[in-house]
Design an enzyme around this catalytic site. Structure first.
Site, PDB file in Angstrom:
ATOM      1  N   ASP A   1       0.969  -1.052  -0.185  1.00 13.34           N
ATOM      2  CA  ASP A   1      -0.052   0.226  -0.049  1.00 13.34           C
ATOM      3  C   ASP A   1       0.847   1.359   0.131  1.00 13.34           C
ATOM      4  O   ASP A   1       0.524   2.234  -0.643  1.00 13.34           O
ATOM      5  CB  ASP A   1      -0.821  -0.028   1.309  1.00 13.34           C
ATOM      6  CG  ASP A   1      -2.241  -0.741   1.132  1.00 13.34           C
ATOM      7  OD1 ASP A   1      -2.716  -0.693   0.076  1.00 13.34           O
ATOM      8  OD2 ASP A   1      -2.629  -1.417   2.006  1.00 13.34           O
ATOM      9  N   LYS A   2       1.790   1.155   0.666  1.00  7.95           N
ATOM     10  CA  LYS A   2       2.742   2.482   1.109  1.00  7.95           C
ATOM     11  C   LYS A   2       3.492   2.644  -0.167  1.00  7.95           C
ATOM     12  O   LYS A   2       3.571   3.989  -0.727  1.00  7.95           O
ATOM     13  CB  LYS A   2       3.477   2.348   2.112  1.00  7.95           C
ATOM     14  CG  LYS A   2       2.718   2.369   3.440  1.00  7.95           C
ATOM     15  CD  LYS A   2       3.639   1.805   4.820  1.00  7.95           C
ATOM     16  CE  LYS A   2       2.850   2.011   5.980  1.00  7.95           C
ATOM     17  NZ  LYS A   2       3.627   1.588   7.194  1.00  7.95           N
TER      18      LYS A   2
END
Length: 206
Positions: free
Chosen positions: A168-169
């Site tokens: 996600d990051k």
């Protein structure tokens, strides 16, 4: 005054990959309006440790934003969103491919209303292919990209997950950088609006 002062961003994304990218833009001075659906809105408001009616993980991906509830399944809600799009610079969404198009809010629809709009589509596997319709989460992409196998326990041979939302990051960082590049290209007269398409799988493998 941040470098992106005067840039208006509409953030329709949820969870981490989209919201974190929009928050980075907010940290740099952009005016970010988070648009949520009625009811739960972004589920990250309710996951994890809660204090004062707000979770830490939600705050850590949404600080610096203004918030608005809009029902995009109603004509009035879509009309309101189009009013916001008219003078927006960036539009971020991370729904499964085809969802925004079914609402009449896909890239072609919004580009017709605002040719200068930078429209960002984030998904797990990209807009086409056999897995494009599937809902994904960080751990799914860790497995699909091979990151879990990199973490294989040498004694047991069992793959394991990174204990942070790494996919996600890294996707959000790719998105924020691509948006900045698109804003620069537009400001320098090289183009008008663009459609930025980012797959979590691509970001993780890269």
């Amino acid at each position: 005054m941040g470098a992106l002062n005067g840039v208006k961003v509409l953030d329709l994304s949820v969870m981490i990959s989209g919201p974190l990218s929009a928050m980075i833009l907010a940290d740099q001075g952009a005016d970010v309006i988070k648009v949520e659906s009625p009811g739960l809105g972004d589920i990250m408001r309710f996951l994890g440790t809660n204090k004062g009616g707000m979770t830490g993980i939600f705050n850590n991906n949404n600080r610096g934003k203004r918030s608005l509830v809009v029902d995009l399944k109603k004509d009035e809600g879509r009309a309101l969103l189009l009013d916001l799009v008219a003078d927006a610079d960036v539009f971020i969404q991370n729904f499964r491919p085809g969802a925004m198009e079914r609402l009449g809010l896909g890239y072609d629809d919004l580009a017709a209303a605002n040719p200068d709009l930078i429209y960002v589509s984030i998904s797990g596997y990209g807009p086409d292919g056999p897995l494009s319709h599937r809902r994904v989460y960080d751990n799914v992409i860790q497995a699909a990209s091979g990151l879990a196998s990199v973490q294989t326990d040498p004694t047991t041979g069992i793959p394991s997950m990174y204990r942070t939302l790494i996919c996600d990051k890294v996707t959000s960082l790719n998105a924020a950088q691509a948006i900045s590049a698109a804003l620069f290209a537009r400001a320098s007269g090289r183009c008008r609006g663009q459609h930025i398409v980012i797959a979590m799988l691509d970001a993780a493998m890269a």
